[in-house]
Motif scaffolding. Structure first.
Motif, PDB file in Angstrom:
ATOM      1  N   LEU A   1     -23.429  11.551  17.125  1.00  0.00           N
ATOM      2  CA  LEU A   1     -22.950  10.333  16.002  1.00  0.00           C
ATOM      3  C   LEU A   1     -24.411   9.763  15.813  1.00  0.00           C
ATOM      4  O   LEU A   1     -25.302   9.407  16.516  1.00  0.00           O
ATOM      5  N   SER A   2     -24.159   9.001  14.626  1.00  0.00           N
ATOM      6  CA  SER A   2     -25.229   8.090  14.074  1.00  0.00           C
ATOM      7  C   SER A   2     -24.559   6.663  14.237  1.00  0.00           C
ATOM      8  O   SER A   2     -23.363   6.346  13.524  1.00  0.00           O
ATOM      9  N   SER A   3     -25.084   5.490  14.724  1.00  0.00           N
ATOM     10  CA  SER A   3     -24.659   4.264  14.861  1.00  0.00           C
ATOM     11  C   SER A   3     -24.254   3.670  13.382  1.00  0.00           C
ATOM     12  O   SER A   3     -24.995   4.200  12.342  1.00  0.00           O
ATOM     13  N   MET A   4     -23.325   2.966  13.119  1.00  0.00           N
ATOM     14  CA  MET A   4     -23.034   2.421  11.936  1.00  0.00           C
ATOM     15  C   MET A   4     -23.350   0.915  11.642  1.00  0.00           C
ATOM     16  O   MET A   4     -23.529   0.003  12.772  1.00  0.00           O
ATOM     17  N   ALA A   5     -23.404   0.460  10.499  1.00  0.00           N
ATOM     18  CA  ALA A   5     -23.794  -0.975  10.248  1.00  0.00           C
ATOM     19  C   ALA A   5     -22.927  -2.172  11.034  1.00  0.00           C
ATOM     20  O   ALA A   5     -23.375  -3.100  11.317  1.00  0.00           O
ATOM     21  N   CYS A   6     -21.727  -1.851  11.045  1.00  0.00           N
ATOM     22  CA  CYS A   6     -20.706  -2.661  11.717  1.00  0.00           C
ATOM     23  C   CYS A   6     -20.846  -2.931  13.128  1.00  0.00           C
ATOM     24  O   CYS A   6     -20.452  -3.912  13.763  1.00  0.00           O
ATOM     25  N   TRP A   7     -21.250  -2.012  13.915  1.00  0.00           N
ATOM     26  CA  TRP A   7     -21.649  -1.629  15.107  1.00  0.00           C
ATOM     27  C   TRP A   7     -22.994  -1.137  15.690  1.00  0.00           C
ATOM     28  O   TRP A   7     -22.880  -0.007  16.185  1.00  0.00           O
ATOM     29  N   PRO A   8     -24.288  -1.631  15.045  1.00  0.00           N
ATOM     30  CA  PRO A   8     -25.302  -0.608  15.329  1.00  0.00           C
ATOM     31  C   PRO A   8     -25.761  -0.300  16.616  1.00  0.00           C
ATOM     32  O   PRO A   8     -26.684   0.574  16.503  1.00  0.00           O
TER      33      PRO A   8
ATOM     34  N   ILE B   1     -17.274  -0.289  22.029  1.00  0.00           N
ATOM     35  CA  ILE B   1     -18.343  -0.135  22.795  1.00  0.00           C
ATOM     36  C   ILE B   1     -19.244   0.521  21.956  1.00  0.00           C
ATOM     37  O   ILE B   1     -20.633   0.343  21.978  1.00  0.00           O
ATOM     38  N   PHE B   2     -18.933   1.674  21.059  1.00  0.00           N
ATOM     39  CA  PHE B   2     -19.683   2.118  20.104  1.00  0.00           C
ATOM     40  C   PHE B   2     -19.042   2.467  18.788  1.00  0.00           C
ATOM     41  O   PHE B   2     -17.841   2.704  18.992  1.00  0.00           O
ATOM     42  N   VAL B   3     -19.557   2.616  17.591  1.00  0.00           N
ATOM     43  CA  VAL B   3     -18.896   2.871  16.425  1.00  0.00           C
ATOM     44  C   VAL B   3     -19.910   4.121  15.709  1.00  0.00           C
ATOM     45  O   VAL B   3     -21.014   3.672  15.448  1.00  0.00           O
TER      46      VAL B   3
END
Length: 269
Positions: free
Chosen positions: A142-149, A201-203
């Motif tokens: 997964l690559s982190s997203m702007a809402c929870w980088p 924790i992550f998105v």
């Protein structure tokens, strides 16, 4: 139903190809970091009917996690389905954060040359096809997203022995619709989470995995009852009612895989 992730071996091979491609342009956020600033491997040790969970736990606790920590990967999560999980999954889930795809590829080489890791993992690695401790290892990247980088572990959460986690994977019908679901998260879904007691924790958006296009996230709750209350609050939250009725985001999720998880004693999340 178990997560149908691509094998860890294929992950490394494809990653080596992907890092030679031009990087996607990351979107800025108000937190001073960008989407895509972290990568997450969600690794599933599928134990099957004859797996040896104790052997996998010993390997993770005494060989893999310490070796990853020595390489600067300091926060590694390890989980198992808890009593409230209804999927019937017989598995151990591991979350490993990385700073770049290059780091993912280099870790395997580092482990091969780490004498301390090799000694601690010897019993696990010496097992043959007739007594393998698991059925298969599967992973998604997964690559982190702007809402929870960036991955975050709430202060003091590891001291709470009653805490539970929820791992969710949202599939979309095609890439365009998958990007709309990412946009939906980035445009307001996570603040609603936080307002309802759903702590990420992550998105992350899937980069590699057989359930693409999808996004996956892991959330934390003080207890199982708190998890249930949080989702009840989410479903009736006025902001969610507005966001979910936006016709632009209609039909963005075609399937949900959900796992209610308990942390392993050695988990760092």
């Amino acid at each position: 139903m178990p997560l149908r992730f691509v094998s860890a071996t294929c992950l490394f091979l494809v990653t080596m190809v992907s890092i030679s491609m031009p990087p996607a342009v990351a979107q800025p956020t108000d937190q001073g970091v960008t989407a895509g600033s972290q990568f997450y491997e969600v690794r599933t040790y599928d134990l099957g009917d004859n797996g040896d969970a104790a052997s996998v736990d010993d390997y993770l606790a005494n060989a893999l996690l310490p070796a990853l920590n020595r390489l600067g990967i300091e926060t590694v999560g390890a989980f198992a389905p808890n009593a409230e999980d209804e999927t019937g999954a017989n598995a151990i889930f591991v979350v490993i954060p990385y700073d770049s795809p290059n780091q993912i590829a280099s870790v395997r080489d580092s482990l091969a040359n780490d004498a301390q890791y090799q000694a601690a993992a010897k019993d696990y690695l010496d097992r043959g096809p007739q007594n393998s401790p698991y059925k298969r290892i599967r992973s998604e990247l997964l690559s982190s997203m702007a809402c929870w980088p960036q991955l975050k572990v709430a202060d003091g959460s590891l001291e709470n022995s009653e805490r539970v986690y929820e791992l969710r994977l949202y599939e979309s019908a095609n890439e365009r619709i998958g990007d709309l679901k990412v946009e939906m998260f980035d445009n307001g879904e996570v603040p609603i989470f936080l307002d309802c007691g759903i702590t990420p924790i992550f998105v992350g958006q899937c980069v590699l995995g057989p359930q693409m296009p999808n996004l996956t996230y892991l959330t934390l709750y003080p207890s199982e009852s708190a998890r249930q209350d949080a989702w009840k609050a989410f479903r009736v939250h006025p902001d969610w009612k507005v966001l979910s009725k936006n016709p632009k985001y209609a039909g963005t999720v075609s399937r949900i895989d959900k796992f209610v998880l308990s942390p392993k004693p050695y988990s760092q999340m």
